[in-house]
Design a protein around this motif. Structure first.
Motif, short mmCIF file in Angstrom:
data_model
loop_
_atom_site.label_atom_id
_atom_site.label_comp_id
_atom_site.label_asym_id
_atom_site.label_seq_id
_atom_site.Cartn_x
_atom_site.Cartn_y
_atom_site.Cartn_z
N GLN A 166 0.83 -1.21 0.00
CA GLN A 166 0.00 0.00 0.00
C GLN A 166 0.86 1.26 0.00
OE1 GLN A 166 -3.41 -1.16 -0.88
NE2 GLN A 166 -3.59 0.79 0.20
N LYS A 208 2.29 2.26 -3.47
CA LYS A 208 1.41 2.52 -4.62
C LYS A 208 1.70 3.83 -5.34
CE LYS A 208 -2.58 -0.45 -4.20
NZ LYS A 208 -4.05 -0.53 -3.98
N ASP A 209 1.87 4.89 -4.62
CA ASP A 209 2.11 6.19 -5.25
C ASP A 209 3.49 6.73 -4.94
OD1 ASP A 209 -0.52 6.43 -6.40
OD2 ASP A 209 -1.26 6.77 -4.37
N ASN A 210 4.40 5.84 -4.58
CA ASN A 210 5.75 6.25 -4.20
C ASN A 210 6.56 6.59 -5.45
OD1 ASN A 210 8.74 5.62 -3.66
ND2 ASN A 210 7.90 5.71 -1.60
N PRO A 211 7.08 7.82 -5.56
CA PRO A 211 7.82 8.20 -6.77
C PRO A 211 9.10 7.38 -6.97
CG PRO A 211 7.99 9.91 -5.08
CD PRO A 211 6.96 8.94 -4.61
N LYS A 213 8.13 4.15 -8.64
CA LYS A 213 7.84 4.37 -10.07
C LYS A 213 9.13 4.56 -10.87
CE LYS A 213 3.24 6.34 -9.28
NZ LYS A 213 2.57 5.09 -9.69
#
Length: 561
Positions: free
Chosen positions: A198, A201-204, A207
């Protein structure tokens, strides 16, 4: 002393099973494989194994880690650690299972490259799901920076452990079995995995790894002016964009690849689409390979760097040391110390040199002995860049001064992975140029990643797995409930243990330093340099915080090791 596993167990076994003063390439040395307690549990980032020995390159403590699919297979043998000792009279490969150990003749494999060897031993063993670690001609020929390879492109790369394996005439080790590691609290582990997923999920950072892998560092390091270029004479490479992650994605066919139980997919399976290497497929190149050949050797073509990557993987050569030595040899030519067809930007000459090193031909035979021996032979000790005989990775300590502390104090020689301290220096957590407070923050990172290595977790999870997650992980797997302070104390004991090993081998404070050029040759138009006084301040502070005396030796009774 609690060893938990991984680095703690491997280092403990090394200290207690290798007599002081032995030749690293003699039968008396040990080669120790460990799988961390997290291996085979489904834990994120846990598909890594460790190897420990006395290094034939440095003569000191050696550790190296590799990803891929091998760690879960080692776990299925039921062993936490496997020690190879002695030496065979003829080439063999081992088959280790949960019920038996078999020795197979490997005479027909001696001289073969790593890809062929891995395919062949797995075919001969014939067990679905079996995994192998192998050496190439470099390991057979006792090149002192030979590595151990698995899954074609994964490497236990540094400190020459492939040469130790070669000295024992072991061409490969195959692992398989049905054993399962017990998990004390399965539901707690499931909850931890879910919470980390979780968080990601939006961790730069996640990515960036998914998009670029480690190639993202080419842009970052050139932007920081800390990208070692032209054998450590510059802090950036004018053609860096040609060898960047963006160039790789734009000009090659690139598919993401991940180890089991990992969503980072930092491996990039790259295929050359055109030109003389059309069709060449390699998982890579990693940042360190790009820096070593692209930066240090001034090679501005990724297809050439991919070819070097392929040569090194097939022969079983550490790309960081290989690229450093190639650039060092170019410097030797330019300074009139040797004669060879080598120059900056000349890829064909470097490719030939890599082959010559692996097979001990010409100047390759000298370079195969490592940077210390080559620099002595050519009268270039003041030019050579290494710490304790191991060349640094691609982070110049004249800009990132905490990396200078990392290189100087690492027991295996110049190393970036024991703390990955480039992360806080590049991210703004601490000023790269300052020395105040640096040792304390460095120890915080080194302690946490030391516990990572007891479980053998991928260090790229460092932002997602902080102390609370580590405490939860160890409790879930072992049932043991530690506080952060207790784990930090344990990490300190493990780091100290490795220091005791080196001290026993004659290492002193004098080795905890940097190459002279870092103190005398500024880079970036004279803007960046590290002084001996700055390094001394950080090193002394590091000793004090570790509880060592002013010579860097443990002050407490070492008997608990």
């Amino acid at each position: 002393m609690e060893k938990i596993g991984g680095k703690g167990l491997g280092s403990y076994l090394l200290l207690n099973n290798v007599a002081p003063g032995i030749d690293p390439l003699s039968p008396d040395n040990k080669l120790i494989f460990t799988a961390g307690p997290a291996a085979g549990t489904g834990m994120l980032g846990s598909s890594r194994y460790g190897v420990f020995s006395k290094s034939p390159l440095t003569g000191l403590y050696a550790e190296s880690y590799s990803g891929g699919k091998v760690a879960p297979a080692i776990r299925k043998t039921g062993y936490d650690a496997i020690i190879l000792e002695g030496a065979s009279s003829k080439p063999v490969y081992l088959e280790i299972t949960d019920s038996t150990v078999k020795f197979h003749d490997a005479t027909h494999l001696w001289g073969k490259d790593t890809y062929y060897t891995e395919d062949k031993v797995l075919e001969e063993v014939g067990v679905p799901g079996a995994q192998a670690v192998v050496i190439g001609p470099a390991g057979e020929n006792l090149v002192r920076f030979a590595c151990i390879e698995n899954n074609y492109w994964r490497s236990a790369g540094r400190t020459g452990l492939g040469a130790v394996m070669g000295s024992k005439k072991v061409k490969a080790v195959v692992f398989h079995g049905q054993a399962k590691g017990e998990i004390a609290e399965p539901e707690l582990l499931k909850s931890l995995i879910k919470s980390i997923s979780q968080k990601a999920k939006d961790n730069p950072g996640v990515k960036a790894y998914q998009m670029y892998g480690t190639t993202q560092m080419v842009r970052i390091m050139n932007g920081a002016k800390a990208f070692p270029t032209k054998y450590w004479s510059n802090g950036s490479y004018e053609n860096w964009e040609d060898i960047s992650g963006d160039s790789l994605i734009t000009n090659f066919e690139v598919k993401p690849r991940s180890c089991p139980n990992c969503f980072l997919a930092c491996g990039k399976l790259t295929t050359v689409k055109e030109g003389k290497y059309a069709g060449l497929t390699v998982e890579g190149p990693e940042y360190e390979t790009i820096y070593a050949f692209g930066g240090l050797c001034c090679i501005n073509r990724l297809d050439e760097i991919l070819k070097f990557n392929d040569i090194c993987d097939r022969l079983g050569l550490d790309t960081i040391t290989a690229g450093n030595l190639a650039a060092f040899a170019i410097e030797a030519v330019n300074r009139g110390k040797i004669k060879a067809d080598l120059q900056y930007g000349n890829a064909d000459g470097i490719a030939r040199l890599l082959e010559d090193i692996a097979y001990g031909r010409g100047i390759g035979a000298i370079l195969a002995q490592g940077i210390k021996k080559a620099s002595e032979e050519w009268g270039m000790e003041d030019v050579a860049i290494h710490v304790k005989g191991l060349e640094p990775p691609g982070y110049d300590p004249r800009v990132l001064k905490g990396m200078g502390l990392a290189y100087a104090t690492s027991t295996r020689g110049a190393c970036h992975l024991r703390a990955t301290f480039y992360k806080p220096e590049l991210s703004g957590m601490i000023d790269p140029a300052t020395i105040e407070g640096k040792a304390r923050l460095f120890i915080e990172f080194e302690n946490r990643l030391t516990i990572f290595n007891t479980q053998i977790l991928c260090v790229f999870f460092r932002d997602l797995i902080q102390w609370p997650e580590l405490i939860q992980l160890i409790k879930a797997i072992t049932g043991w409930e530690y506080t952060q302070q207790e784990l930090e104390e344990m990490a300190n004991r493990i780091v100290t243990l490795t220091r005791v090993f080196n001290s026993r081998e004659g290492a002193t404070k004098s080795l905890d330093t940097l190459p002279k050029r870092f103190f005398s040759e500024p880079i970036n138009e004279g803007k960046n340099i590290i002084s001996e006084e700055e390094l001394s301040y950080m090193v002394n502070e590091y000793y004090r915080l570790r509880g060592w005396d002013d010579q860097g030796f443990p002050t407490s009774d070492a008997s608990f090791f």
